[in-house]
Design a protein around this motif. Structure first.
Motif, PDB file in Angstrom:
ATOM      1  N   HIS A 121       0.920  -1.122   0.219  1.00 27.86           N
ATOM      2  CA  HIS A 121      -0.091   0.028  -0.002  1.00 27.86           C
ATOM      3  C   HIS A 121       0.787   1.418   0.175  1.00 27.86           C
ATOM      4  O   HIS A 121       1.792   1.323   0.779  1.00 27.86           O
ATOM      5  CB  HIS A 121      -0.979   0.191   1.287  1.00 27.86           C
ATOM      6  CG  HIS A 121      -2.015   1.277   1.319  1.00 27.86           C
ATOM      7  ND1 HIS A 121      -2.882   1.307   0.304  1.00 27.86           N
ATOM      8  CD2 HIS A 121      -1.799   2.489   2.065  1.00 27.86           C
ATOM      9  CE1 HIS A 121      -3.541   2.555   0.625  1.00 27.86           C
ATOM     10  NE2 HIS A 121      -2.806   2.938   1.857  1.00 27.86           N
ATOM     11  N   SER A 191      -0.508  -6.944  -6.499  1.00 26.37           N
ATOM     12  CA  SER A 191      -1.399  -6.542  -5.378  1.00 26.37           C
ATOM     13  C   SER A 191      -0.959  -4.923  -4.532  1.00 26.37           C
ATOM     14  O   SER A 191      -0.211  -5.292  -3.684  1.00 26.37           O
ATOM     15  CB  SER A 191      -1.492  -7.705  -4.332  1.00 26.37           C
ATOM     16  OG  SER A 191      -2.666  -7.597  -3.428  1.00 26.37           O
ATOM     17  N   SER A 193      -2.111  -1.172  -3.532  1.00 27.12           N
ATOM     18  CA  SER A 193      -3.232  -0.264  -3.396  1.00 27.12           C
ATOM     19  C   SER A 193      -2.404   1.148  -3.257  1.00 27.12           C
ATOM     20  O   SER A 193      -1.389   1.041  -2.783  1.00 27.12           O
ATOM     21  CB  SER A 193      -3.933  -0.488  -2.361  1.00 27.12           C
ATOM     22  OG  SER A 193      -3.315  -0.767  -1.007  1.00 27.12           O
ATOM     23  N   LYS A 219      -5.518  -2.492  -6.488  1.00 29.40           N
ATOM     24  CA  LYS A 219      -6.456  -3.240  -5.674  1.00 29.40           C
ATOM     25  C   LYS A 219      -7.522  -2.331  -4.969  1.00 29.40           C
ATOM     26  O   LYS A 219      -8.648  -2.564  -5.078  1.00 29.40           O
ATOM     27  CB  LYS A 219      -6.008  -4.008  -4.755  1.00 29.40           C
ATOM     28  CG  LYS A 219      -5.144  -5.290  -5.291  1.00 29.40           C
ATOM     29  CD  LYS A 219      -5.873  -6.479  -6.011  1.00 29.40           C
ATOM     30  CE  LYS A 219      -5.114  -7.490  -6.432  1.00 29.40           C
ATOM     31  NZ  LYS A 219      -6.081  -8.615  -7.260  1.00 29.40           N
ATOM     32  N   LEU A 220      -6.879  -0.990  -4.802  1.00 29.56           N
ATOM     33  CA  LEU A 220      -7.783  -0.028  -4.124  1.00 29.56           C
ATOM     34  C   LEU A 220      -7.156   1.348  -4.048  1.00 29.56           C
ATOM     35  O   LEU A 220      -6.041   1.512  -4.103  1.00 29.56           O
ATOM     36  CB  LEU A 220      -8.010  -0.527  -2.618  1.00 29.56           C
ATOM     37  CG  LEU A 220      -8.832   0.141  -1.959  1.00 29.56           C
ATOM     38  CD1 LEU A 220     -10.315   0.091  -2.141  1.00 29.56           C
ATOM     39  CD2 LEU A 220      -8.726   0.010  -0.018  1.00 29.56           C
ATOM     40  N   CYS A 296     -10.167   1.326 -10.462  1.00 26.79           N
ATOM     41  CA  CYS A 296      -9.872   0.277  -9.354  1.00 26.79           C
ATOM     42  C   CYS A 296     -11.269   0.803  -8.396  1.00 26.79           C
ATOM     43  O   CYS A 296     -11.681   1.890  -8.406  1.00 26.79           O
ATOM     44  CB  CYS A 296      -8.651   0.380  -8.921  1.00 26.79           C
ATOM     45  SG  CYS A 296      -8.301   1.815  -7.993  1.00 26.79           S
ATOM     46  N   ASP A 297     -11.257  -0.249  -7.575  1.00 22.36           N
ATOM     47  CA  ASP A 297     -12.098  -0.164  -6.367  1.00 22.36           C
ATOM     48  C   ASP A 297     -11.688   1.117  -5.757  1.00 22.36           C
ATOM     49  O   ASP A 297     -10.430   1.202  -5.570  1.00 22.36           O
ATOM     50  CB  ASP A 297     -12.113  -1.322  -5.514  1.00 22.36           C
ATOM     51  CG  ASP A 297     -13.107  -2.579  -6.215  1.00 22.36           C
ATOM     52  OD1 ASP A 297     -13.457  -2.384  -7.168  1.00 22.36           O
ATOM     53  OD2 ASP A 297     -12.677  -3.874  -5.624  1.00 22.36           O
ATOM     54  N   ALA A 357     -10.308  -2.376   5.174  1.00 20.56           N
ATOM     55  CA  ALA A 357     -10.337  -2.203   3.766  1.00 20.56           C
ATOM     56  C   ALA A 357      -9.516  -2.683   3.029  1.00 20.56           C
ATOM     57  O   ALA A 357      -9.341  -3.501   1.938  1.00 20.56           O
ATOM     58  CB  ALA A 357     -10.631  -0.853   3.654  1.00 20.56           C
ATOM     59  N   ALA A 361      -9.346  -5.798   0.065  1.00 23.88           N
ATOM     60  CA  ALA A 361      -8.776  -5.670  -1.195  1.00 23.88           C
ATOM     61  C   ALA A 361      -7.850  -6.255  -1.623  1.00 23.88           C
ATOM     62  O   ALA A 361      -7.702  -6.767  -2.896  1.00 23.88           O
ATOM     63  CB  ALA A 361      -8.483  -3.929  -1.039  1.00 23.88           C
ATOM     64  N   HIS A 362      -6.959  -6.828  -0.727  1.00 23.38           N
ATOM     65  CA  HIS A 362      -5.863  -7.571  -1.002  1.00 23.38           C
ATOM     66  C   HIS A 362      -6.174  -9.094  -0.921  1.00 23.38           C
ATOM     67  O   HIS A 362      -5.093  -9.867  -0.918  1.00 23.38           O
ATOM     68  CB  HIS A 362      -4.615  -7.144  -0.290  1.00 23.38           C
ATOM     69  CG  HIS A 362      -3.981  -5.946  -0.868  1.00 23.38           C
ATOM     70  ND1 HIS A 362      -3.284  -5.793  -2.016  1.00 23.38           N
ATOM     71  CD2 HIS A 362      -4.134  -4.468  -0.075  1.00 23.38           C
ATOM     72  CE1 HIS A 362      -3.057  -4.316  -1.949  1.00 23.38           C
ATOM     73  NE2 HIS A 362      -3.460  -3.623  -0.975  1.00 23.38           N
TER      74      HIS A 362
END
Length: 365
Positions: A121, A191, A193, A219-220, A296-297, A357, A361-362
């Motif tokens: 992240h 992966s 975010s 991913k997010l 992405c989400d 979250a 997400a991951h």
């Protein structure tokens, strides 16, 4: 104690300089009953400390020279120096124009989360594109790594020493560096975010579009209280089309005076023509991005008593209209940057929400 609004969260100088008054005399009548009780208690304590021995609450706005000469006086309440902490490493990566950009990398505990490779992240701190650094959101980064992800905190370039917009180039370079340095970081490059608070939220939502356009899957996008309009270039707050910008233009955190202060350092009127030539126009105003499909989400979070509330929620609604998966949460009773105030229960709720979250997400749940 020097109380600077963009960092400590209490906008004393943005109000008229005055003798010490009660909270009821400082916070406008329509705002006071809506505020979270924890924040009111915190606000009162900080004002009392700031006024001790001086009889006044509000110093004049600091100059950029003061900000740079005394960064310790203007840090957020939750600022933390995590150098030397277990699992924390300082690295740099090269920007596309040859500048070394610092990052602080937070690895999760292997005893709890295994040996990796781990999801990643990227975090972009708040501070109006003018203040902040690797201490600003270190406590948040420590918390987020409890999700079982590597957190890469990016010390992007600030204004006015650098022209506004370099932050997005740095964010883009950070994203690519993380993907290319997977073996170094023990990371899973598939992966990744991104997220941030306030100015960092603005960076994150721009990066969300840039990654989609380049075919890089995220991913997010986890953006909190993002600036999504050209508010930093407004001449006056009435230019905003959003009710929250008007309702809270004299709020206890991030009033119009502070937004204008940052704006004059980031986007002075004489620089606007140059900025519009240098960068895509939607970087200045993400709500005007040209394509809302295939993003992405997103987890978009706002604060109820924040002037930026409505534009952040409008961004979320545009994502929904574009067919994207969005979670939107408004934290009731909270002002802008409430997440920097450790005394607030809502701040700890926010931390738990972040961890949950990231795990979803991951694919860690």
């Amino acid at each position: 104690m020097n109380v600077f609004p963009g960092t400590a969260g209490i906008t004393a100088w943005a109000q008229t300089e005055q003798a010490v008054q009660s909270v009821e005399d400082v916070i406008e009548e329509h705002i006071l009953p809506k505020l979270d009780p924890d924040f009111l208690e915190y606000f009162t304590q900080v004002r009392t400390k700031a006024a001790a021995g001086s009889g006044k609450v509000a110093p004049k706005p600091p100059s950029i020279q003061e900000l740079r000469a005394h960064p310790e006086a203007f840090r957020v309440p939750c600022a933390l120096d995590t150098r030397g902490y277990p699992g924390v490493t300082d690295l740099t990566f090269p920007s596309q124009d040859g500048v070394s950009i610092p990052v602080r990398v937070y690895h999760p505990d292997r005893e709890k989360h295994g040996t990796g490779p781990f999801p990643v992240h990227l975090n972009f701190h708040g501070g109006g594109f003018v203040v902040g650094g690797l201490e600003s959101e270190a406590a948040h980064c420590l918390s987020m790594r409890e999700a079982g992800v590597i957190v890469v905190d990016v010390d992007y370039r600030l204004c006015p020493e650098n022209i506004w917009g370099k932050c997005f180039q740095d964010a883009w370079d950070a994203l690519n560096w993380v993907r290319e340095s997977a073996s170094l970081l023990n990371a899973n490059p598939a992966s990744v975010s991104v997220g941030g608070i306030s100015a960092g939220g603005h960076i994150s939502i721009v990066l969300q579009h840039m990654a989609r356009d380049a075919g890089i899957p995220l991913k997010l996008c986890m953006a909190t209280a993002p600036l999504a309009t050209r508010a930093l270039s407004y001449t006056y707050y009435t230019e905003s089309p959003f009710p929250s910008f008007h309702e809270f233009h004299r709020g206890p955190v991030l009033p119009w005076a502070q937004i204008k202060y940052y704006g004059r350092l980031c986007m002075p009127p004489e620089k606007l023509p140059e900025l519009r030539k240098l960068w895509p126009s939607w970087w200045l105003e993400p709500l005007e991005a040209p394509n809302w499909r295939g993003l992405c989400d997103a987890f978009i979070r706002t604060a109820e008593l924040d002037p930026l509330r409505d534009e952040g929620e409008a961004y979320a609604m545009k994502l929904v209209a574009g067919g994207n998966k969005v979670t939107l949460k408004r934290y009731l009773g909270c002002p802008h940057t409430f997440v920097y105030m450790d005394a607030l229960k809502r701040k700890h709720e926010y931390d738990r929400d972040s961890i949950a979250a990231l795990r979803v997400a991951h694919g860690l749940d």
